[in-house]
Design an enzyme around this catalytic site. Structure first.
Site, PDB file in Angstrom:
ATOM      1  N   MET A  29       0.847  -1.194   0.000  1.00 35.06           N
ATOM      2  CA  MET A  29       0.000   0.000   0.000  1.00 35.06           C
ATOM      3  C   MET A  29       0.885   1.247   0.000  1.00 35.06           C
ATOM      4  SD  MET A  29      -3.445  -0.916   1.997  1.00 35.06           S
ATOM      5  CE  MET A  29      -2.884  -0.662   3.650  1.00 35.06           C
ATOM      6  N   GLY A  30       2.132   1.113  -0.435  1.00 37.64           N
ATOM      7  CA  GLY A  30       3.016   2.274  -0.502  1.00 37.64           C
ATOM      8  C   GLY A  30       3.524   2.701   0.865  1.00 37.64           C
ATOM      9  N   ALA A  31       3.973   3.974   0.966  1.00 36.30           N
ATOM     10  CA  ALA A  31       4.661   4.475   2.171  1.00 36.30           C
ATOM     11  C   ALA A  31       5.728   3.451   2.535  1.00 36.30           C
ATOM     12  CB  ALA A  31       3.686   4.731   3.324  1.00 36.30           C
ATOM     13  N   LEU A  32       6.558   3.173   1.559  1.00 34.69           N
ATOM     14  CA  LEU A  32       7.503   2.056   1.663  1.00 34.69           C
ATOM     15  C   LEU A  32       8.552   2.301   2.742  1.00 34.69           C
ATOM     16  CD1 LEU A  32       8.032   1.349  -2.162  1.00 34.69           C
ATOM     17  CD2 LEU A  32       6.418   0.260  -0.579  1.00 34.69           C
ATOM     18  N   HIS A  36       9.466  -3.454   3.383  1.00 38.65           N
ATOM     19  CA  HIS A  36       9.038  -3.675   1.993  1.00 38.65           C
ATOM     20  C   HIS A  36      10.267  -3.897   1.096  1.00 38.65           C
ATOM     21  CE1 HIS A  36       5.616  -0.865   3.332  1.00 38.65           C
ATOM     22  NE2 HIS A  36       4.984  -1.984   3.010  1.00 38.65           N
ATOM     23  N   GLY A 146       4.455 -10.533   3.992  1.00 39.33           N
ATOM     24  CA  GLY A 146       5.217 -10.459   5.237  1.00 39.33           C
ATOM     25  C   GLY A 146       4.550 -11.244   6.360  1.00 39.33           C
ATOM     26  N   LYS A 148       4.723 -10.315   9.233  1.00 39.73           N
ATOM     27  CA  LYS A 148       4.227  -9.305  10.174  1.00 39.73           C
ATOM     28  C   LYS A 148       2.704  -9.326  10.205  1.00 39.73           C
ATOM     29  CE  LYS A 148       3.799  -4.522  11.082  1.00 39.73           C
ATOM     30  NZ  LYS A 148       2.513  -4.311  10.392  1.00 39.73           N
ATOM     31  N   VAL A 175      10.646  -7.698   9.396  1.00 42.27           N
ATOM     32  CA  VAL A 175      11.840  -6.852   9.470  1.00 42.27           C
ATOM     33  C   VAL A 175      11.607  -5.825  10.585  1.00 42.27           C
ATOM     34  CG1 VAL A 175      13.328  -5.267   8.187  1.00 42.27           C
ATOM     35  CG2 VAL A 175      12.217  -7.182   7.001  1.00 42.27           C
ATOM     36  N   ARG A 186       2.820   2.794   9.461  1.00 38.86           N
ATOM     37  CA  ARG A 186       2.102   3.581  10.465  1.00 38.86           C
ATOM     38  C   ARG A 186       3.018   4.108  11.570  1.00 38.86           C
ATOM     39  NH1 ARG A 186      -3.542   2.365   9.919  1.00 38.86           N
ATOM     40  NH2 ARG A 186      -3.892   0.494   8.680  1.00 38.86           N
TER      41      ARG A 186
HETATM   42  P1  AMP Z   1       1.567  -2.987   3.492  1.00 34.22           P
HETATM   43  O1  AMP Z   1       2.103  -1.956   2.556  1.00 34.22           O
HETATM   44  O2  AMP Z   1       1.642  -2.589   4.924  1.00 34.22           O
HETATM   45  O3  AMP Z   1       0.210  -3.493   3.067  1.00 34.22           O
HETATM   46  O4  AMP Z   1       2.545  -4.236   3.385  1.00 34.22           O
HETATM   47  C1  AMP Z   1       2.850  -4.847   2.166  1.00 34.22           C
HETATM   48  C2  AMP Z   1       3.526  -6.156   2.428  1.00 34.22           C
HETATM   49  O5  AMP Z   1       4.719  -5.935   3.154  1.00 34.22           O
HETATM   50  C3  AMP Z   1       2.662  -7.121   3.258  1.00 34.22           C
HETATM   51  O6  AMP Z   1       2.849  -8.440   2.782  1.00 34.22           O
HETATM   52  C4  AMP Z   1       3.224  -6.941   4.644  1.00 34.22           C
HETATM   53  O7  AMP Z   1       3.042  -8.083   5.473  1.00 34.22           O
HETATM   54  C5  AMP Z   1       4.692  -6.725   4.333  1.00 34.22           C
HETATM   55  N1  AMP Z   1       5.348  -6.012   5.431  1.00 34.22           N
HETATM   56  C6  AMP Z   1       5.009  -4.831   5.991  1.00 34.22           C
HETATM   57  N2  AMP Z   1       5.840  -4.518   7.004  1.00 34.22           N
HETATM   58  C7  AMP Z   1       6.721  -5.526   7.109  1.00 34.22           C
HETATM   59  C8  AMP Z   1       7.824  -5.817   7.971  1.00 34.22           C
HETATM   60  N3  AMP Z   1       8.196  -4.989   8.951  1.00 34.22           N
HETATM   61  N4  AMP Z   1       8.505  -6.975   7.777  1.00 34.22           N
HETATM   62  C9  AMP Z   1       8.146  -7.845   6.801  1.00 34.22           C
HETATM   63  N5  AMP Z   1       7.121  -7.615   5.952  1.00 34.22           N
HETATM   64  C10 AMP Z   1       6.411  -6.491   6.101  1.00 34.22           C
END
Ligand code: AMP
Length: 283
Positions: A29-32, A36, A146, A148, A175, A186
């Site tokens: 969802m960005g805000a990498l 990520h 992830g 997470k 991570v 967040r």
């Molecule tokens: P998001 O942008 O938050 O929807 O995350 C996109 C992908 O990155 C999802 O598969 C998350 O589980 C993964 N992700 C987000 N934060 C972490 C992290 N700290 N460690 C590993 N994977 C992550």
């Protein structure tokens, strides 16, 4: 790095590789952040082409304020992706992802009725819909998720089974920042006191791991975790569950299950943080 904004343009590009070279997908969802980027680097090593999708999916937000406040910085994301030589970024519009407004009624039974599913009604239906649509467009050989978001990972594995999708799902370990806080888009919303306190979340999960390993009763572990987190005074536990790592159903007596998972959601003012840890007994 190539950037595509419509499914048609992306598909024309991917058709050059399909069937010949492996296509990896990392949906975001960005805000990498570095979490990520670590997944993306892994996919770039494993596949000939890696697609990073960036789409803040309205369907998975049960709270409109949360959706409006979700961090977005497309230019920064693109720069970060260029820096790691990501092959392709896909940044679709909502109208291209949801040409028809109605969501498919995908459900996951007991897997979705607990934890995130219980506190965020409709969340996993939204997640499943967007992932299905992205998979239909991209048809990746491998997609990375992830750990997470452990419950999400389990739901996606089920989704792929339900629809007989020809995509392998690979889990990527969480991570963390140096102090143990799981990286999250967040985290930028934490104020100073909350950020200072936040590493206690992982510390409490490590404590739970140790206690579970030593066969301390589940009820006692839960109490200790709550106590530790609430001692910060700025973090509030929304739930802490010890669940069967396969079914996600709560473990009542910890001598009944060898592979458990400790899953937690914590509220810091308006920011919600989640984390989890693998639990196992001493043999
Ligand atoms: P998001 O942008 O938050 O929807 O995350 C996109 C992908 O990155 C999802 O598969 C998350 O589980 C993964 N992700 C987000 N934060 C972490 C992290 N700290 N460690 C590993 N994977 C992550």
């Amino acid at each position: 790095m190539k950037i595509f904004r419509t499914p048609g343009d992306l598909q024309d590009e991917l058709n050059l590789y399909r069937g010949k070279k492996s296509i990896g997908l990392v949906p975001t969802m960005g805000a990498l952040h570095d979490g990520h980027l670590s997944i993306l680097k892994h996919s770039l090593k494993q596949n000939a082409v890696t697609v990073c999708s960036i789409f803040v999916n309205p369907a998975q937000f049960n709270d409109l304020k949360d959706l409006a406040n979700y961090p977005r910085d497309e230019d920064k994301d693109i720069q970060m992706l260029k820096n790691i030589n990501c092959s392709i970024t896909f940044i679709p519009d909502e109208k291209d992802i949801y040409p028809v407004k109605k969501l498919l009624d995908i459900s996951f039974g007991d897997l979705e009725n607990v934890m995130e599913g219980a506190f965020r009604p409709g969340h996993f239906k939204g997640v499943a819909n967007v992932v299905k649509i992205l998979f239909d467009i991209i048809k990746p050989d491998v997609a990375y998720f992830g750990e997470k978001d452990f419950q999400q990972l389990m739901i996606i594995k089920k989704l792929v089974q339900q629809f007989n999708m020809n995509t392998a799902i690979e889990a990527f370990p969480t991570v963390r920042e140096k102090d143990g806080l799981a990286m999250s888009s967040r985290n930028i919303y934490l104020n100073k006191a909350e950020r200072k306190a936040a590493p206690v979340i992982y510390q409490s999960l490590l404590l739970a791991k140790k206690m579970y390993h030593n066969k301390i009763p589940v009820g006692h572990i839960k109490m200790e975790v709550m106590k530790k987190i609430h001692s910060t005074e700025v973090l509030k536990v929304q739930y802490f569950e010890i669940v069967n790592a396969d079914t996600l159903q709560p473990v009542e007596e910890n001598n009944t299950i060898a592979a458990g998972r400790g899953c937690i959601a914590v509220q810091a003012s308006d920011t919600r943080l989640i984390d989890n840890i693998a639990l196992a007994f001493a043999e």
